[in-house]
Motif scaffolding. Structure first.
Motif, PDB file in Angstrom:
ATOM      1  N   UNK A 158     -54.203 -10.700  33.701  1.00 35.56           N
ATOM      2  CA  UNK A 158     -54.528 -11.720  34.689  1.00 35.56           C
ATOM      3  C   UNK A 158     -53.749 -11.462  35.952  1.00 35.56           C
ATOM      4  N   UNK A 159     -54.195 -12.115  37.012  1.00 37.00           N
ATOM      5  CA  UNK A 159     -53.507 -12.060  38.306  1.00 37.00           C
ATOM      6  C   UNK A 159     -53.234 -13.481  38.745  1.00 37.00           C
ATOM      7  N   UNK A 160     -52.064 -13.678  39.316  1.00 37.92           N
ATOM      8  CA  UNK A 160     -51.749 -14.950  39.959  1.00 37.92           C
ATOM      9  C   UNK A 160     -50.931 -14.649  41.209  1.00 37.92           C
ATOM     10  N   UNK A 161     -50.858 -15.606  42.088  1.00 37.51           N
ATOM     11  CA  UNK A 161     -50.120 -15.414  43.322  1.00 37.51           C
ATOM     12  C   UNK A 161     -48.635 -15.703  43.153  1.00 37.51           C
ATOM     13  N   UNK A 162     -47.811 -14.955  43.853  1.00 39.67           N
ATOM     14  CA  UNK A 162     -46.358 -15.167  43.786  1.00 39.67           C
ATOM     15  C   UNK A 162     -45.976 -16.576  44.235  1.00 39.67           C
ATOM     16  N   UNK A 163     -46.780 -17.160  45.133  1.00 43.98           N
ATOM     17  CA  UNK A 163     -46.471 -18.517  45.616  1.00 43.98           C
ATOM     18  C   UNK A 163     -46.777 -19.592  44.580  1.00 43.98           C
ATOM     19  N   UNK A 164     -47.505 -19.230  43.555  1.00 44.45           N
ATOM     20  CA  UNK A 164     -47.839 -20.184  42.495  1.00 44.45           C
ATOM     21  C   UNK A 164     -46.744 -20.138  41.436  1.00 44.45           C
TER      22      UNK A 164
END
Length: 151
Positions: free
Chosen positions: A109-115
């Protein structure tokens, strides 16, 4: 009582929860939202789950095939009023179990560093940071994760 329903991307409860997710991501991702959004088209999602708390839809997630052994986790969301009740973990485990039943070996999966909440959530659920894959290879704000399913 929490109930998990397996469905697909045509399910209206799933669609409504994804709209809430997109509204949240529009704010969090800012200028990069359009870039990420192009990889989040739900039409291709055939394996979706919706979590119901006391018969109200409060969470969702999905996966799609990445290759013969891997699925990519997509569109994970828990409505704000239902957070802190282990719903996201239940949704994630339901997706992992379903993928394992279909003989996939792992999920990415991918998620944003800001999340920040999402990053700590995936780490808590035994996902390991891996080199960015696919369209996220050179994206500064992206973090990619992988988890091999236990046998």
């Amino acid at each position: 009582m929490l109930k998990i329903e397996r469905t697909n991307s045509e399910n209206q409860n799933f669609i409504n929860l994804v709209k809430q997710l997109d509204n949240y991501l529009t704010v969090v991702d800012g200028d990069e939202h359009d870039f990420y959004n192009q990889y989040n088209n739900i039409d291709v999602l055939k394996h979706c789950v919706v979590a119901f708390l006391n018969d109200k839809p409060v969470g969702c997630g999905a996966f799609k095939q990445f290759d013969d052994n891997l699925v990519e986790i997509k569109r994970m969301f828990t409505s704000p009023e239902a957070r802190g009740k282990n719903i996201a973990t239940t949704v994630l485990h339901a997706l992992e179990d379903w993928a394992a039943e279909l003989n996939y070996k792992a999920s990415i999966l991918e998620t944003g560093k800001r999340q920040i909440e999402a990053v700590s959530f995936y780490k808590k659920n035994k996902y390991q940071i891996v080199p960015n894959f696919g369209p996220y290879k050179n994206v500064e704000n992206s973090l990619c994760f992988k988890k091999v399913f236990e046998k």
